[in-house]
Design a protein around this motif. Sequence first.
Motif, PDB file in Angstrom:
ATOM      1  N   GLN A 178      45.033  38.459  46.467  1.00  0.00           N
ATOM      2  CA  GLN A 178      44.402  39.211  45.379  1.00  0.00           C
ATOM      3  C   GLN A 178      45.441  39.604  44.324  1.00  0.00           C
ATOM      4  OE1 GLN A 178      41.108  40.031  44.676  1.00  0.00           O
ATOM      5  NE2 GLN A 178      40.700  38.528  46.288  1.00  0.00           N
ATOM      6  N   THR A 179      46.607  40.032  44.781  1.00  0.00           N
ATOM      7  CA  THR A 179      47.683  40.379  43.852  1.00  0.00           C
ATOM      8  C   THR A 179      48.141  39.154  43.070  1.00  0.00           C
ATOM      9  OG1 THR A 179      48.401  42.192  45.277  1.00  0.00           O
ATOM     10  CG2 THR A 179      50.013  41.346  43.693  1.00  0.00           C
ATOM     11  N   LEU A 180      48.297  38.028  43.777  1.00  0.00           N
ATOM     12  CA  LEU A 180      48.730  36.780  43.145  1.00  0.00           C
ATOM     13  C   LEU A 180      47.778  36.355  42.035  1.00  0.00           C
ATOM     14  CD1 LEU A 180      50.703  34.185  43.477  1.00  0.00           C
ATOM     15  CD2 LEU A 180      48.686  33.218  44.576  1.00  0.00           C
ATOM     16  N   ILE A 181      46.466  36.321  42.317  1.00  0.00           N
ATOM     17  CA  ILE A 181      45.541  35.856  41.280  1.00  0.00           C
ATOM     18  C   ILE A 181      45.451  36.845  40.123  1.00  0.00           C
ATOM     19  CG2 ILE A 181      44.220  34.321  42.778  1.00  0.00           C
ATOM     20  CD1 ILE A 181      42.034  36.415  42.929  1.00  0.00           C
ATOM     21  N   THR A 182      45.595  38.131  40.419  1.00  0.00           N
ATOM     22  CA  THR A 182      45.563  39.105  39.328  1.00  0.00           C
ATOM     23  C   THR A 182      46.795  38.948  38.441  1.00  0.00           C
ATOM     24  OG1 THR A 182      44.264  40.648  40.664  1.00  0.00           O
ATOM     25  CG2 THR A 182      45.438  41.563  38.758  1.00  0.00           C
TER      26      THR A 182
END
Length: 128
Positions: free
Chosen positions: A41-45
Amino acid sequence: MASPTLQDVYEAGMVVRREVLGETHVDRATAAATSLTQEFQTLITQYAWGTIWTRPGLARRDRSIAVLTALIARGHHEELEMHVRAAVRNGLTVAEIKEVILQTAIYCGVPDANTAFRIAQQVFDEDL
């Protein structure tokens, strides 16, 4: 001038992600994050939303056209519903989305376009 930190990129990405996908979707996605999926989730954000969607080279509506086409072409129908909604939020009309799907019928294949029309119709029936 200092380069933005990963936190700055994340925060900018979260703003765009919420504007494009809607508060409800993003709240649901972040609340559902687990110890397994939190880093994703952090990566895609950070990267999808904070690095790519914030670039000035394309308007959001144009990015939505590219995303719809890519999702249809790759058969990623599970993401298509969300991005049809995002395309409307980014200013595409139902008629323009129809044209994108018709275009993909020629270049990506009729079966995928057929599925895309079914998914888009469900979104329009629910939301419009």
